[in-house]
Enzyme design. Structure first.
Site, PDB file in Angstrom:
ATOM      1  CE  LYS A  83      81.392  37.485  37.015  1.00 45.21           C
ATOM      2  NZ  LYS A  83      81.609  38.341  35.848  1.00 45.21           N
ATOM      3  CG  ASP A 119      83.806  41.169  35.095  1.00 42.99           C
ATOM      4  OD1 ASP A 119      84.581  40.394  34.516  1.00 42.99           O
ATOM      5  OD2 ASP A 119      82.906  40.780  35.864  1.00 42.99           O
ATOM      6  N   GLY A 144      70.613  46.037  28.749  1.00 43.87           N
ATOM      7  CA  GLY A 144      70.649  44.927  29.708  1.00 43.87           C
ATOM      8  C   GLY A 144      71.362  45.335  30.990  1.00 43.87           C
ATOM      9  CB  THR A 171      62.490  44.208  34.141  1.00 47.87           C
ATOM     10  OG1 THR A 171      62.381  42.980  33.414  1.00 47.87           O
ATOM     11  CG2 THR A 171      61.436  44.275  35.212  1.00 47.87           C
TER      12      THR A 171
END
Ligand code: ATR
Length: 295
Positions: A83, A119, A144, A171
């Site tokens: 993408k 999306d 996420g 992270t």
């Protein structure tokens, strides 16, 4: 399930009766449900074209676009991991794709390769359908948000006018790009690491909780969230298509739950309309997706 085409076999797929004219590109791509959902919409609209899965290796997106265009393709969908490369390989991308930092739908117009991203709108329509939930003015936590899917959903939430946006990631450093992009448009999000002791309180304070981590793809994956932060007032949306530990915990807590199937449907409907603006493919695509989900 049909074996995916490759750049080497594409000319064959694009010739003869009922030629391939649309594709989903990815790596790997054999598992994609998009052909099962898009083909019924093409058939119902009387468009003599096949929608195929096309395996494209990393680094070959530009070559794949050029080849599809040469062979008379109308457009394509783009999935993981292409993408971001697709954004670069288009001649023109709209504000939505630029905002989301990625392209998932491409149209090969005679004068240019044009890209958009469905999306975000797919996600918005999915939560509206599943929970009767409106993003404008809502409180949303994205778990996420450092990944591609999470970043796109976060950018769409900001565009759609949510009032609170919590970005959580394993992270923390991987949130900084997204945070900077949102800030540059005047939007302030809250960022938090998944191991932060305040995670349950910070995430649990939101009405809508969205999982965009890959946790849940494997049946024995744990939930990315402690179960005690979920309660009956939450709407929990997991972008993964199958049952996950998060949705199991959410169900037990009495929260409203939905998985990524509706997002797949609605991003697909919006993509079809990018190629065929006056079409109404939703019913055919829903039926195709239902048939594909039968055991
Ligand atoms: P993509 O970019 O295609 O969405 P990705 O880069 O693999 O996919 O990212 C998926 C997301 O799942 C990331 O937010 C990732 O967290 P990191 O940014 O810390 O890598 C998250 N993720 C993957 N495995 C995880 C795990 N075991 N626990 C928590 N988060 C995880």
């Amino acid at each position: 399930m049909e074996t995916p085409a490759t750049l080497a076999t594409l000319a064959e797929a694009a010739s003869g009766p009922h030629p391939a004219r649309l594709a989903v590109i990815g790596h790997p791509i054999a598992h994609s449900l998009s052909p099962r959902m898009q083909q019924p919409a093409l058939d119902e609209a009387g468009i003599d074209a096949r929608y195929i899965a096309l395996e494209v290796a990393p680094g070959e997106v530009k070559a794949a676009f050029a080849r599809m265009r040469e062979l008379g393709f109308i457009g394509c969908n783009v999935t993981v991991p292409h993408k971001f490369d697709a954004l670069e390989a288009c001649d023109e991308v709209d504000d939505i794709a630029r905002d989301l930092g990625a392209v998932n739908t491409v149209r090969f117009d005679p004068d240019a390769i044009r890209g958009t991203n469905t999306d975000g709108i797919g996600f918005e329509r999915a939560v509206e359908e599943a929970f009767d939930f409106k993003l404008a003015g809502a409180d949303v936590a994205i778990i996420g948000a450092g990944g591609g899917a999470g970043g796109a959903i976060a950018a769409h939430c900001a565009r759609a006018g949510v009032s609170v946006l919590v970005l959580a990631n394993r992270t923390l450093a991987k949130l900084s790009d997204l945070d900077r992009r949102l800030n540059s448009r005047g939007f302030e999000a809250l960022t938090i690491a998944l191991d932060d002791p305040d995670l349950a309180a910070v995430v649990g304070a939101n009405q809508l909780i969205v999982n965009t981590t890959s946790l849940g793809l494997r049946p024995d994956d744990p939930s990315p969230l402690p179960a005690d932060c979920l309660n009956g007032s939450h709407c929990v949306f997991d972008t993964i298509y199958k049952p996950t530990a998060l949705l199991r915990d959410a169900g037990k807590a009495g929260a409203k739950c939905a998985n990524g199937r509706l997002m797949l449907l609605h991003q697909g409907v919006a993509a079809f309309r990018f190629w065929f603006p006056d079409s109404d493919p939703e019913a055919a695509m829903r039926a195709g997706l239902d048939a594909a989900s039968q055991p």
